[in-house]
Design an enzyme around this catalytic site. Structure first.
Site: not given
Length: 370
Positions: A177, A337, A225
């Site tokens: 990203y 997760g 992150r």
């Protein structure tokens, strides 16, 4: 597994800026249950259930910063605008009321956003050099003025997070990203101060961290992150060895990152082919001295990319190796997760030795707010 064997997971965590009741972190996972970008009471209740069941820290799904091309869905939550921020205030209150702590993950897709999608479909997708993850030219490079606007948008989101009562922020700098696109040589071929070698390519992220720090003051936790892998490029590497990783991490540490969230697909895999059995979180802690979060298929017998490829769920597996590594101090916190996605009581069941009651992960878990 006995309750005693899981003891390391339930030790309190204390650092200079962050105190948690245990070492369990809810990993950020895109949910898409916020029509118009506004998180509802259902979203608040979803996070509250994890806090009630003993998750030490919740990191929200990715929340979009105030930029027209940040996201690709009108159902992903915004972190700007009165309605969305009011919704997040309700989430914070619900989690705090259940005794939990929570941070928003601040997110921008960058050039991976499919054109014509999201709240502003006419806005062009943006990236450092206009290159997609395959290195193909699909847009124009960001100007320095546009980069300054992006940095300001991250800082405004950080300020709003503090104002709303969040317990810190996480910057999404992983998985290909926007921030990661600046990190990676394939997507960043700039020749100005935001490009160049590995260290120079950290400049954008460092300036984002510095701007967020100015916005929130010295005591508000900032997590970052990061990952080696990218979406669809699972063998990608920012750093080929520990020496390069040290060079990469130093400017980010200097900029003010308090905790590194080290995203891997399988937590048990060594970070490098050097014969040293340390994963990315362990190496990052060793090199920076900062607290780290490990993540990657914890508690599941199938790593996450195969869920989608094979259209199947995952069974439950033991976490003995994870506990041994945590007990040795290789990393400080553990992000859960998909095991937590389908079972809001995962933490409580592990603590109480009720592994037989754990729910397996199924694809349906991605379609609802358990």
């Amino acid at each position: 597994m006995s309750t005693n064997s899981a003891k390391a997971l339930f030790e309190p965590f204390r650092s200079a800026k962050l105190s948690l009741d245990n070492r369990i972190v809810m990993a950020p996972m895109t949910r898409g249950f916020s029509p118009g970008g506004v998180p509802s009471e259902d979203v608040a209740a979803y996070y509250k259930r994890r806090a009630e069941n003993g998750v030490g820290l919740i990191v929200t799904e990715g929340t979009l910063i105030n930029h027209p091309a940040a996201g690709a869905s009108t159902r992903w939550p915004h972190f700007y605008g009165a309605n969305a921020l009011n919704g997040w205030s309700g989430v914070v209150n619900a989690v705090h009321g259940a005794g939990g702590k929570i941070m928003p993950q601040l997110w921008h897709l960058g050039i991976t956003r499919k054109p014509g999608t999201g709240t502003n479909p006419d806005a062009p997708s943006v990236g450092p050099s206009g290159l997609n993850l395959a290195g193909e030219q699909v847009g124009e490079p960001l100007t320095e003025a546009e980069i300054a606007d992006l940095i300001a948008a991250y800082a405004q989101a950080a300020a709003d997070a503090k104002r709303l009562g969040f317990d810190g922020i996480e910057l999404h700098g992983a998985h290909g990203y926007l921030i990661d696109q600046f990190f990676w040589g394939v997507t960043n071929t700039r020749t100005d101060r935001f490009g160049g070698g590995l260290v120079k390519r950290t400049r954008f992220a460092a300036e984002v961290v510095e701007a967020c720090r100015r916005a929130v003051g010295p005591d508000f936790p900032i997590m970052l992150r990061f990952s080696q892998w990218k979406d669809g490029a699972y063998d990608a590497r920012l750093a080929k060895d520990a020496d390069e990783l040290a060079l990469f991490l130093q400017p980010l540490t200097d900029a003010g990152v308090d905790v590194f969230h080290c995203s891997t697909r399988r937590f048990w895999e060594p970070a490098f082919d050097d014969g040293v059995d340390l994963n990315l979180a362990a190496w990052t802690k060793k090199l920076t001295g900062k607290p780290t979060i490990t993540v990657g298929s914890v508690g599941l017998d199938l790593e996450f990319t195969r869920f989608f490829k094979e259209k199947k769920g995952a069974g439950i597996t033991g976490i003995e190796e994870l506990l041994e590594r945590l007990d040795r101090g290789e990393f400080d916190l553990v992000a859960i997760g998909r095991a937590l996605l389908g079972d809001p009581a995962w933490a409580a069941k592990i603590k109480e030795g009720r592994e037989s009651e754990l729910r397996p992960f199924t694809p349906e878990a991605t379609q609802t707010l358990y």
